[in-house]
Design an enzyme around this catalytic site. Structure first.
Site, mmCIF file in Angstrom:
data_model
loop_
_atom_site.group_PDB
_atom_site.id
_atom_site.type_symbol
_atom_site.label_atom_id
_atom_site.label_comp_id
_atom_site.label_asym_id
_atom_site.label_seq_id
_atom_site.Cartn_x
_atom_site.Cartn_y
_atom_site.Cartn_z
ATOM 1 N N SER A 1 3.369 -0.985 -7.483
ATOM 2 C CA SER A 1 4.330 -1.943 -8.024
ATOM 3 C C SER A 1 5.230 -1.261 -9.063
ATOM 4 O O SER A 1 5.861 -0.252 -8.757
ATOM 5 C CB SER A 1 3.558 -3.149 -8.594
ATOM 6 O OG SER A 1 4.406 -4.230 -8.867
ATOM 7 N N ASP B 1 2.440 -8.494 1.572
ATOM 8 C CA ASP B 1 2.913 -8.689 0.203
ATOM 9 C C ASP B 1 3.942 -9.824 0.193
ATOM 10 O O ASP B 1 4.968 -9.751 0.881
ATOM 11 C CB ASP B 1 3.547 -7.388 -0.315
ATOM 12 C CG ASP B 1 3.792 -7.387 -1.814
ATOM 13 O OD1 ASP B 1 3.978 -8.472 -2.390
ATOM 14 O OD2 ASP B 1 3.800 -6.291 -2.392
ATOM 15 N N HIS C 1 -0.122 -7.875 -2.173
ATOM 16 C CA HIS C 1 0.459 -7.011 -3.199
ATOM 17 C C HIS C 1 -0.616 -6.194 -3.905
ATOM 18 O O HIS C 1 -0.408 -5.022 -4.222
ATOM 19 C CB HIS C 1 1.243 -7.848 -4.215
ATOM 20 C CG HIS C 1 1.981 -7.018 -5.218
ATOM 21 N ND1 HIS C 1 3.104 -6.290 -4.894
ATOM 22 C CD2 HIS C 1 1.749 -6.784 -6.539
ATOM 23 C CE1 HIS C 1 3.542 -5.649 -5.970
ATOM 24 N NE2 HIS C 1 2.727 -5.922 -6.981
#
Length: 264
Positions: free
Chosen positions: A92, A214, A242
């Site tokens: 991320s 995700d 995610h």
């Protein structure tokens, strides 16, 4: 997952060093499953807390710049013995810290792995990839404070459960509610920096790992970044949300072990 990736330590050909970098609001704790699997396979694994994250006791105001925030990663690379390289894995927002580390220490990075992560290019401002996040993303109960120094974000419990952790075990979501912290995307600070350079960050081998389930950084957005940055290879995780390190840890550990064995 390859059959050789998770062999006991005694059976591995050579130990590789991996540094796992968490995303916004999280800490090194989110890698506990993957780090355990990789260490069992004989690899040397670090999962540092970025500044004002995880168990790092500093408040966010004591990490006013993105470089301050990323310093634990930069210090880890700086401390590597001469000639040693590490595989960096950014999840991320951790992709931005990995990019910064590759820019600062390209000779110490065996490969930069972006796990459903922001992956900047060398043609645009550093924040371009963050600002290109699809506008339709529903941040739900997340809270931002533009007046905070640096501007802060807290990912709300509903947002985490529905958008990031939807495939994760309930106990991992419960863990996040005990450990999630206020953080920042450092957009204004990063805008003041020049683009990442082609001869440093751009020269480091990159691998992108797509998390196909995700709901926040959706697959189409991940593919857009892949199309704009030369990568050595792309890997896919069909059953990962995610938080791929929690929803599909065995599969991810297998990919990372294979990547380390290939590039390190």
């Amino acid at each position: 997952m390859s059959s050789s990736s998770m062999l006991p330590a005694a059976a591995t050909a050579a130990s590789k060093r991996l540094i796992l970098v968490h995303g916004t609001g999280h800490g090194g704790w989110c890698w506990y499953k993957v780090a355990t699997l990789l260490r069992a396979a004989g690899h040397r694994v670090d999962a540092p807390d970025m500044a004002a994250s995880g168990a790092d006791a500093r408040p966010l105001r004591d990490a006013p710049t993105f470089e301050d925030y990323s310093r634990p990663l930069l210090d880890a690379l700086r401390a590597l013995p001469p000639g040693e390289k590490a595989v960096l894995v950014g999840h991320s927002f951790g992709g931005m810290s990995v990019a910064l580390a590759a820019e600062e220490f390209p000779d110490k990075v065996a490969a930069a792995v972006f796990l459903t992560a922001f992956m900047p290019d060398c043609a645009h401002p550093r924040t371009h990839t963050i600002e290109a996040l699809p506008a339709g993303l529903d941040w739900m109960d997340s809270v931002t404070d533009e007046g905070h120094a640096p501007p802060s974000v807290f990912l709300g419990p509903q947002f985490l459960r529905r958008m990031l952790y939807q495939l994760c075990p309930e106990e991992d979501y419960t863990l996040s509610q005990s450990l999630a912290r206020v953080s920042s995307y450092y957009v204004a600070d990063q805008r003041r920096r020049p683009p990442f350079s082609a001869d440093r960050y751009g020269a480091v081998s990159k691998v992108y790992v797509v998390a196909k389930q995700d709901l926040a950084m959706v697959e189409q957005y991940q593919r857009q970044m892949i199309a704009s940055v030369p990568v050595a290879e792309v890997r896919e995780m069909a059953g990962a949300d995610h938080m791929a390190m929690l929803s599909a840890p065995e599969v991810l550990a297998g990919h990372l072990a294979d990547i380390a064995n290939t590039y390190a």
